[in-house]
Design a protein around this motif. Structure first.
Motif, PDB file in Angstrom:
ATOM      1  N   SER A  16       0.856  -1.189   0.000  1.00 43.79           N
ATOM      2  CA  SER A  16       0.000   0.000   0.000  1.00 43.79           C
ATOM      3  C   SER A  16       0.887   1.232   0.000  1.00 43.79           C
ATOM      4  O   SER A  16       1.977   1.214   0.545  1.00 43.79           O
ATOM      5  N   LYS A  17       0.384   2.259  -0.622  1.00 44.44           N
ATOM      6  CA  LYS A  17       1.131   3.510  -0.642  1.00 44.44           C
ATOM      7  C   LYS A  17       0.159   4.662  -0.517  1.00 44.44           C
ATOM      8  O   LYS A  17      -0.837   4.722  -1.219  1.00 44.44           O
ATOM      9  N   TYR A  18       0.432   5.576   0.401  1.00 47.25           N
ATOM     10  CA  TYR A  18      -0.394   6.771   0.502  1.00 47.25           C
ATOM     11  C   TYR A  18       0.468   7.953   0.891  1.00 47.25           C
ATOM     12  O   TYR A  18       1.567   7.808   1.427  1.00 47.25           O
ATOM     13  N   TYR A  19      -0.043   9.130   0.588  1.00 51.16           N
ATOM     14  CA  TYR A  19       0.652  10.363   0.957  1.00 51.16           C
ATOM     15  C   TYR A  19      -0.218  11.133   1.932  1.00 51.16           C
ATOM     16  O   TYR A  19      -1.435  11.073   1.847  1.00 51.16           O
ATOM     17  N   GLY A  20       0.391  11.855   2.835  1.00 53.61           N
ATOM     18  CA  GLY A  20      -0.346  12.655   3.800  1.00 53.61           C
ATOM     19  C   GLY A  20      -1.001  11.771   4.844  1.00 53.61           C
ATOM     20  O   GLY A  20      -0.798  10.568   4.877  1.00 53.61           O
ATOM     21  N   SER A  21      -1.784  12.417   5.731  1.00 49.12           N
ATOM     22  CA  SER A  21      -2.434  11.635   6.768  1.00 49.12           C
ATOM     23  C   SER A  21      -3.755  12.289   7.135  1.00 49.12           C
ATOM     24  O   SER A  21      -4.058  13.399   6.704  1.00 49.12           O
ATOM     25  N   GLY A  22      -4.547  11.595   7.937  1.00 48.76           N
ATOM     26  CA  GLY A  22      -5.834  12.125   8.370  1.00 48.76           C
ATOM     27  C   GLY A  22      -6.779  12.279   7.192  1.00 48.76           C
ATOM     28  O   GLY A  22      -6.731  11.487   6.250  1.00 48.76           O
ATOM     29  N   PRO A  23      -7.604  13.330   7.220  1.00 43.49           N
ATOM     30  CA  PRO A  23      -8.575  13.505   6.129  1.00 43.49           C
ATOM     31  C   PRO A  23      -7.896  13.864   4.810  1.00 43.49           C
ATOM     32  O   PRO A  23      -8.501  13.733   3.754  1.00 43.49           O
ATOM     33  N   LEU A  24      -6.642  14.318   4.886  1.00 41.74           N
ATOM     34  CA  LEU A  24      -5.939  14.704   3.652  1.00 41.74           C
ATOM     35  C   LEU A  24      -5.218  13.518   3.007  1.00 41.74           C
ATOM     36  O   LEU A  24      -4.563  13.669   1.995  1.00 41.74           O
ATOM     37  N   ARG A  25      -5.318  12.368   3.628  1.00 40.23           N
ATOM     38  CA  ARG A  25      -4.578  11.219   3.134  1.00 40.23           C
ATOM     39  C   ARG A  25      -5.023  10.854   1.726  1.00 40.23           C
ATOM     40  O   ARG A  25      -6.216  10.716   1.451  1.00 40.23           O
ATOM     41  N   ALA A  59       9.920  -1.132  -6.628  1.00 35.68           N
ATOM     42  CA  ALA A  59      10.780  -2.242  -7.044  1.00 35.68           C
ATOM     43  C   ALA A  59      12.214  -1.757  -7.230  1.00 35.68           C
ATOM     44  O   ALA A  59      13.174  -2.450  -6.900  1.00 35.68           O
ATOM     45  N   ALA A  60      12.359  -0.518  -7.725  1.00 37.79           N
ATOM     46  CA  ALA A  60      13.694   0.034  -7.947  1.00 37.79           C
ATOM     47  C   ALA A  60      14.369   0.402  -6.635  1.00 37.79           C
ATOM     48  O   ALA A  60      15.586   0.510  -6.571  1.00 37.79           O
ATOM     49  N   GLY A  61      13.564   0.613  -5.598  1.00 35.21           N
ATOM     50  CA  GLY A  61      14.124   0.979  -4.295  1.00 35.21           C
ATOM     51  C   GLY A  61      14.198   2.482  -4.086  1.00 35.21           C
ATOM     52  O   GLY A  61      14.886   2.951  -3.194  1.00 35.21           O
ATOM     53  N   PHE A  62      13.499   3.264  -4.906  1.00 31.56           N
ATOM     54  CA  PHE A  62      13.498   4.719  -4.741  1.00 31.56           C
ATOM     55  C   PHE A  62      12.498   5.145  -3.676  1.00 31.56           C
ATOM     56  O   PHE A  62      12.600   6.215  -3.103  1.00 31.56           O
ATOM     57  N   THR A  63      11.466   4.328  -3.472  1.00 29.06           N
ATOM     58  CA  THR A  63      10.447   4.672  -2.496  1.00 29.06           C
ATOM     59  C   THR A  63       9.990   3.386  -1.817  1.00 29.06           C
ATOM     60  O   THR A  63      10.118   2.299  -2.397  1.00 29.06           O
ATOM     61  N   ARG A  64       9.496   3.515  -0.578  1.00 28.14           N
ATOM     62  CA  ARG A  64       9.077   2.320   0.165  1.00 28.14           C
ATOM     63  C   ARG A  64       7.567   2.292   0.302  1.00 28.14           C
ATOM     64  O   ARG A  64       6.936   3.338   0.393  1.00 28.14           O
ATOM     65  N   PRO A  65       6.986   1.101   0.339  1.00 25.97           N
ATOM     66  CA  PRO A  65       5.541   1.025   0.574  1.00 25.97           C
ATOM     67  C   PRO A  65       5.229   1.394   2.030  1.00 25.97           C
ATOM     68  O   PRO A  65       6.074   1.213   2.905  1.00 25.97           O
ATOM     69  N   ASN A  66       4.017   1.921   2.265  1.00 27.79           N
ATOM     70  CA  ASN A  66       3.637   2.217   3.645  1.00 27.79           C
ATOM     71  C   ASN A  66       3.293   0.939   4.399  1.00 27.79           C
ATOM     72  O   ASN A  66       3.453   0.856   5.596  1.00 27.79           O
ATOM     73  N   SER A  67       2.791  -0.039   3.665  1.00 29.01           N
ATOM     74  CA  SER A  67       2.644  -1.355   4.276  1.00 29.01           C
ATOM     75  C   SER A  67       2.830  -2.402   3.195  1.00 29.01           C
ATOM     76  O   SER A  67       2.742  -2.112   2.013  1.00 29.01           O
ATOM     77  N   GLY A  68       3.072  -3.618   3.608  1.00 28.63           N
ATOM     78  CA  GLY A  68       3.372  -4.672   2.650  1.00 28.63           C
ATOM     79  C   GLY A  68       4.851  -4.678   2.337  1.00 28.63           C
ATOM     80  O   GLY A  68       5.601  -3.830   2.827  1.00 28.63           O
ATOM     81  N   THR A  69       5.289  -5.625   1.507  1.00 25.14           N
ATOM     82  CA  THR A  69       6.709  -5.695   1.186  1.00 25.14           C
ATOM     83  C   THR A  69       6.912  -5.915  -0.301  1.00 25.14           C
ATOM     84  O   THR A  69       6.057  -6.472  -0.990  1.00 25.14           O
ATOM     85  N   VAL A  70       8.051  -5.448  -0.775  1.00 24.77           N
ATOM     86  CA  VAL A  70       8.476  -5.742  -2.136  1.00 24.77           C
ATOM     87  C   VAL A  70       9.692  -6.655  -2.026  1.00 24.77           C
ATOM     88  O   VAL A  70      10.671  -6.307  -1.360  1.00 24.77           O
ATOM     89  N   LEU A  71       9.595  -7.830  -2.639  1.00 24.30           N
ATOM     90  CA  LEU A  71      10.695  -8.783  -2.551  1.00 24.30           C
ATOM     91  C   LEU A  71      11.349  -8.950  -3.908  1.00 24.30           C
ATOM     92  O   LEU A  71      10.661  -9.044  -4.921  1.00 24.30           O
ATOM     93  N   VAL A  72      12.657  -8.978  -3.909  1.00 17.82           N
ATOM     94  CA  VAL A  72      13.390  -9.275  -5.138  1.00 17.82           C
ATOM     95  C   VAL A  72      14.179 -10.550  -4.876  1.00 17.82           C
ATOM     96  O   VAL A  72      15.014 -10.582  -3.974  1.00 17.82           O
ATOM     97  N   HIS A  73      13.863 -11.564  -5.591  1.00  8.35           N
ATOM     98  CA  HIS A  73      14.435 -12.889  -5.349  1.00  8.35           C
ATOM     99  C   HIS A  73      14.357 -13.267  -3.865  1.00  8.35           C
ATOM    100  O   HIS A  73      15.318 -13.725  -3.267  1.00  8.35           O
ATOM    101  N   GLY A  74      13.200 -13.007  -3.304  1.00  7.11           N
ATOM    102  CA  GLY A  74      12.941 -13.415  -1.925  1.00  7.11           C
ATOM    103  C   GLY A  74      13.468 -12.468  -0.869  1.00  7.11           C
ATOM    104  O   GLY A  74      13.212 -12.659   0.306  1.00  7.11           O
ATOM    105  N   GLU A  75      14.220 -11.431  -1.286  1.00  7.99           N
ATOM    106  CA  GLU A  75      14.755 -10.512  -0.284  1.00  7.99           C
ATOM    107  C   GLU A  75      14.080  -9.158  -0.371  1.00  7.99           C
ATOM    108  O   GLU A  75      13.851  -8.636  -1.462  1.00  7.99           O
ATOM    109  N   GLU A  76      13.815  -8.590   0.796  1.00  3.76           N
ATOM    110  CA  GLU A  76      13.110  -7.315   0.819  1.00  3.76           C
ATOM    111  C   GLU A  76      13.982  -6.199   0.223  1.00  3.76           C
ATOM    112  O   GLU A  76      15.173  -6.112   0.505  1.00  3.76           O
TER     113      GLU A  76
END
Lengths: 258, 294
Positions: A16-25, A59-76
């Motif tokens: 999951s990916k989101y920007y901001g928080s609260g009602p502005l999320r 996947a490139a590693g420029f940004t991280r998910p807010n939840s969940g994981t991205v695995l490349v060959h089994g490694e985060e």
């Protein structure tokens, strides 16, 4: 016991990916999962702002998910790495280096120094595959957009990544150069057999290049459909005129309109 | 649009199925550089335009003088200044003044920029430093160097060190801001492109940041040069016995108006020549930059 997906080149595990928080999320996407297999070329199509680029940047590693994981060959994924080559939409060719020096750039880094002969062999190979041999000493300012993207592709491959991530690499090109670049890429991917994620607006381009197409809907961004492209690895430019191709294209374009 | 695309692909395929062989017809690289002759022609044209500008200036000056609108005792003719210039070079050692001033400007510029380059890079590379020091720098930058001369006299006296310090101050703050902005404005895409192929932070700095900084160093050099010449007279107010600032000062004290003009003309001419040299060097060193022709 290992599941097969554990060793998949790329796995998005309920990210999951989101920007901001609260009602502005602003939620870009929520709980998306996708696995890209060995040697598989996956195209992601969808309208502007649906989160395609964000997905690729994870996947490139420029940004991280807010939840969940991205695995490349089994490694985060922790950050950018040489195992994942990236071709950007903007021309990220280094303007102060010649075509040859650009392609050689990954081979001159501390991590992966090679001797002269090995380096030359790799550079020559990709100069030839991308049709840049005659321009090897030219500076990027003398090249057209399509030629610059050839350099970017050659440079990405020269680093010998296991996975290729391409973010609308041909979006800025005119229709004609775009067609040629699709063929260049088709040829190189058929030869190299690497897992690839390719983001595009063009359904036609996706069908022509991909083994599988992920159709991304907008707001909430979900994968509305994942389609296996029923054509083999060896594709020719004129297959675009086949009825099967046209039907598939019409179907996906219909999906995107909703 | 879809139709147009399909046609173009068909077209491309009919000619040749092999992508490389199409490069020539579709995506020919522009000629690597325009021919030497047109470059020469361009230079000649630019120079003649520049000369035209000066011709207009001197012609209007002469007309003003001839019309009697200005007091002829106080405003010399352009040709009077020219002969005075020749005379001063031959008889009163103007060359030594020029040399002294050039030396001071260069010293100030070299020291000032040598300090400003690492400082500017550090401020931009570590955003915390930038946030802490930017307001301080901006307030210092607003202080005209000439306002510092009383303090400089108190602390450093009236020698060469005092004069140099004012120029160093001017050079430092001028180039600092250019370097800082240049490093801050480096496009993330180049850094990412290097990082994804395995470049370390040091390599990114050495192989990406430095080359992208070079054109801006020339910009900093040009701006700093201008500011240093502008500050020179202030620096030479500190009891200098040589230098173009001193020439102007003394001429003013003795009411020798043509000599005031001689000093001004020398500053203008040398600054123009130095700027031309820097621009030429930039065109050679930064030949990879795309230039927009207007």
């Amino acid at each position: 016991m290992m599941r097969e997906a554990d060793s998949a080149p790329i796995e998005f595990r309920s990210v999951s990916k989101y920007y901001g928080s609260g009602p502005l999320r602003h939620v870009v996407f929520d709980d998306l999962s996708l696995t890209i297999g060995e040697n598989e070329f996956v195209a992601i199509v969808g309208g502007s702002g649906c989160g395609k680029t964000t997905l690729l940047n994870m996947a490139a590693g420029f940004t991280r998910p807010n939840s969940g994981t991205v695995l490349v060959h089994g490694e985060e994924v922790e950050g950018a790495g040489r195992d994942r080559g990236v071709v950007f939409q903007q021309y990220a060719v280094f303007p102060w280096l010649s075509v040859r020096q650009n392609i050689e750039f990954p081979l001159n880094l501390k991590c992966c120094k090679l001797d002269r002969a090995a380096k030359d062999r790799i550079v020559e190979h990709y100069l030839a595959t991308t049709g840049l041999k005659r321009f090897e000493n030219a500076l990027p300012k003398a090249l057209s957009g399509g030629m610059k993207q050839r350099v970017a592709i050659a440079r990405a491959y020269a680093a010998n990544p296991q996975i290729l991530l391409m973010d609308e690499p041909f979006a800025a090109l005119d229709a004609q150069s775009r067609g040629i670049m699709q063929e260049v890429l088709q040829k190189i991917t058929a030869e190299e057999r690497k897992a690839a994620v390719f983001i595009t607006h063009s359904v036609e381009e996706a069908i022509y290049l991909a083994d599988r197409i992920v159709v991304m809907a907008q707001r909430p961004a979900i994968f509305s459909e994942v389609i296996t492209v029923p054509f083999g690895k060896n594709r020719t430019a004129d297959m675009r005129l086949a009825n099967e191709f046209i039907d598939l294209r019409r179907h996906i374009e219909g999906q995107l309109k909703h | 649009m879809g139709e147009a695309k399909a046609v173009s692909h068909q077209d491309g395929f009919a000619r040749s199925p092999c992508p490389e062989s199409e490069t020539e017809s579709e995506e020919v690289a522009r000629p690597a550089e325009s021919s030497a002759r047109s470059v020469l022609f361009g230079a000649a044209r630019n120079i003649s335009f520049g000369i035209l500008g000066f011709a207009i200036l001197f012609a209007s000056w002469y007309l003003m003088w001839a019309s009697g609108l200005v007091n002829r005792d106080l405003v010399p003719r352009p040709d009077e200044i020219f002969f005075r210039l020749v005379h001063d070079f031959a008889a009163s050692g103007l060359a030594w003044d020029v040399l002294a001033s050039v030396q001071r400007v260069l010293t100030g510029m070299v020291i000032g920029m040598a300090l400003a380059i690492p400082a500017g890079i550090a401020l931009a590379w570590y955003p915390v430093l930038g946030r802490i020091f930017q307001p301080v720098i901006n307030s210092f930058r607003a202080i005209p160097p000439i306002a510092l001369s009383p303090l400089v006299i108190v602390y450093l006296g009236i020698g060469e060190v005092a004069r140099a310090s004012i120029l160093v101050y001017a050079a430092f703050f001028t180039s600092l801001i250019v370097i800082y902005e240049a490093v801050s404005a480096i496009e993330e895409i180049y850094i990412r492109a290097a990082r994804v192929v395995g470049a370390t932070e040091t390599e990114i700095f050495r192989k990406i940041v430095i080359p992208l900084l070079v054109p801006n160093l020339f910009v900093a050099l040009r701006l700093t040069l201008g500011v240093c010449w502008g500050t020179l007279v202030a620096a030479e107010l500190l009891a200098a016995d040589r230098g173009l600032g001193a020439v102007i000062q003394n001429a003013g004290n003795y009411f020798v108006i043509p000599d005031i003009y001689v000093g001004l003309v020398c500053i203008g001419a040398i600054a123009l020549a130095m700027d031309a040299i820097i621009r030429k060097a930039m065109a050679v060193v930064v030949n990879w930059q795309e230039r927009v022709e207007r």
